[in-house]
Write an enzyme that holds these catalytic residues in place. Structure first.
Site, PDB file in Angstrom:
ATOM      1  N   ARG A  17      11.033   2.974  21.210  1.00  0.00           N
ATOM      2  CA  ARG A  17      11.067   3.091  19.734  1.00  0.00           C
ATOM      3  C   ARG A  17      10.310   4.340  19.287  1.00  0.00           C
ATOM      4  NH1 ARG A  17       7.660   1.003  16.177  1.00  0.00           N
ATOM      5  NH2 ARG A  17       6.962  -0.719  17.483  1.00  0.00           N
ATOM      6  N   TYR A  26      26.627  11.581  -0.813  1.00  0.00           N
ATOM      7  CA  TYR A  26      27.227  10.443  -0.103  1.00  0.00           C
ATOM      8  C   TYR A  26      26.810   9.130  -0.789  1.00  0.00           C
ATOM      9  CZ  TYR A  26      27.746   6.785   3.330  1.00  0.00           C
ATOM     10  OH  TYR A  26      28.055   5.602   3.934  1.00  0.00           O
TER      11      TYR A  26
HETATM   12  C1  LIG Z   1      28.138  12.893   4.243  1.00  0.00           C
HETATM   13  C2  LIG Z   1      27.544  11.643   4.819  1.00  0.00           C
HETATM   14  N1  LIG Z   1      26.222  11.539   4.927  1.00  0.00           N
HETATM   15  C3  LIG Z   1      25.629  10.435   5.437  1.00  0.00           C
HETATM   16  C4  LIG Z   1      26.391   9.358   5.848  1.00  0.00           C
HETATM   17  C5  LIG Z   1      25.707   8.133   6.396  1.00  0.00           C
HETATM   18  O1  LIG Z   1      25.801   8.137   7.781  1.00  0.00           O
HETATM   19  P1  LIG Z   1      25.845   6.808   8.700  1.00  0.00           P
HETATM   20  O2  LIG Z   1      27.088   6.055   8.355  1.00  0.00           O
HETATM   21  O3  LIG Z   1      25.818   7.345  10.089  1.00  0.00           O
HETATM   22  O4  LIG Z   1      24.619   6.024   8.359  1.00  0.00           O
HETATM   23  C6  LIG Z   1      27.784   9.425   5.771  1.00  0.00           C
HETATM   24  C7  LIG Z   1      28.610   8.285   6.214  1.00  0.00           C
HETATM   25  O5  LIG Z   1      29.779   8.202   5.919  1.00  0.00           O
HETATM   26  C8  LIG Z   1      28.371  10.583   5.239  1.00  0.00           C
HETATM   27  O6  LIG Z   1      29.700  10.709   5.118  1.00  0.00           O
END
Ligand SMILES: Cc1ncc(COP(=O)(O)O)c(C=O)c1O
Length: 394
Positions: free
Chosen positions: A58, A111
């Site tokens: 971890r 996102y």
């Molecule tokens: C641009 C972007 N950032 C972050 C993430 C989050 O990543 P994860 O699904 O690996 O947690 C995503 C997931 O779709 C994404 O498209």
């Protein structure tokens, strides 16, 4: 691609370590949760040294470290920290740089999971957030307060493929003493290396292009050694660690990143150009198209335009749904950066994660379709899209 950056040779020569006189070409998987030491002094050093990769998995692990070192090299940073997902990388970064009573400036086109974190969880921790339209850098400057600690950026953004002027935003943040984080997932380090614009931390959902085979959930942050140590101090307590087998798969995928991304750049460009002239398509969002409102910026800060594009069909949400349903080659599946094309209707997919107001704020047109191209022949993908669009009644 710039001449001083050669990702092909770099990724081909990340050696594994091994017994004297020979070395494994592919690094071993240290599938162990803990590491022993005979003497107390060494054990104490293992337990207390930041980023130690041989104490307790971890805290760190040699296989995970091999992936981190590769990511630091390919992004041009000093150090990296791998995490269990892209979201855990974002959470760990937020909790490292922002405390109760402090403030975040974030671009609105972020996102959905990051938006959810900032809207639903950050306020409960006493963290205030201002969302700005990232197209105008002045918006970042206007939003900064004396308590601002972090600026959260994403370029190109998911799913509208809007760009942020990374140099301009970073200059604004730096002059106010604010740390910058850029989500570089859609571009990948082959198409964009944000650290060279002065950005402090770059993160990826390594679930996408970095791993590249739809078989790993992973995240990674690249930054200076001091900043990575700070994030690690939170991440190992949060339990955000990437496990060794997932790290090994991510490193295995990473080796072929340049070939995969270059192919997907070419395919997406052809598909975007096809869609742009299609009578049933109202708008195509792809930074490689000269009609993209920020195409000049894309040419300045990117070396390729990526494998993700989105488009709006005439007729609204039902037509977007039937376009997705009509495709035979692209799977209806979340994610992108896979060997096979993946397609979604974002407004429907994210309706579970966001309420109506958040969906409106997120600027997600109901008729939007997002496509992450895979390795299919471009002509085959275009034919598939042509048939799905032809099946829609006028
Ligand atoms: C641009 C972007 N950032 C972050 C993430 C989050 O990543 P994860 O699904 O690996 O947690 C995503 C997931 O779709 C994404 O498209």
């Amino acid at each position: 691609m710039t001449s001083d950056f050669d990702p092909y040779t770099l990724l081909a020569h990340l050696d594994g370590s091994g017994p004297v006189g020979s070395h494994p070409i592919s690094p071993p998987i240290y599938q162990t949760s803990t590491f022993g030491s005979g003497d107390a002094e060494t054990f104490l050093a293992m337990a207390t040294e930041p980023l130690h990769a041989g104490f307790y998995t971890r805290y760190g692990n040699p296989t995970t470290r091999a992936f981190e070192d590769a990511m630091a090299a390919i992004e041009g940073g000093e150090a990296a920290l791998a995490t269990a997902s892209g979201m855990s990388a974002i959470v760990a970064t937020l909790l490292t740089f922002v405390s109760h009573g402090e403030h975040v400036v974030a671009q609105r086109a972020l996102y959905g999971g990051a938006t959810g974190l900032l809207k639903n969880i950050a306020p409960r921790l006493g963290i205030e957030v201002s969302f700005v339209d990232q197209v105008d850098p002045q918006g970042f400057a206007d939003a900064i307060r004396p308590t601002t600690r972090l600026m959260m950026l994403e370029s190109p953004s998911n799913p509208m493929l809007r760009l942020t002027d990374l140099r301009a935003a970073t200059d604004i943040a730096r002059s106010a003493g604010v740390t910058t984080l850029v989500d570089n997932t859609i571009a990948s380090p082959i198409n964009q290396r944000p650290l060279k614009f002065g950005v402090d931390l770059v993160m990826h959902s390594a679930t996408k292009y970095i791993s590249g085979h739809s078989d790993v959930s992973a995240g990674v942050i690249v930054a200076s050694k001091a900043k990575i140590e700070s994030v690690w101090e939170k991440a190992y307590i949060l339990g955000a660690t990437l496990d060794p087998f997932a790290a090994w798969l991510a490193l295995r995928g990473l080796r072929t990143l340049p070939m995969r991304v270059e192919r997907q750049n070419q395919t997406a460009m052809r598909v975007a150009a096809f869609l742009a002239q299609h009578p049933k398509v109202e708008r195509v969002h792809y930074p490689g198209l000269p009609t993209h409102p920020q195409h000049d910026l894309a040419c300045r800060q990117m070396t390729g335009f990526g494998g993700v594009l989105s488009f709006e069909v005439a007729g609204g949400a039902p037509v977007a749904e039937s376009t997705v349903a009509g495709l035979r080659l692209a799977h209806r599946a979340a994610s992108f950066g896979s060997f096979s094309s993946l397609v979604v209707h974002p407004a429907a997919m994210w309706s579970g994660m966001m309420d109506a107001e958040q969906l409106r704020d997120a600027d997600l047109p109901p008729s939007l379709v997002r496509l992450g191209v895979g390795f299919e022949a471009p002509d085959a993908l275009i034919e598939d899209l042509d048939k799905a669009l032809a099946a829609i009644p006028r």
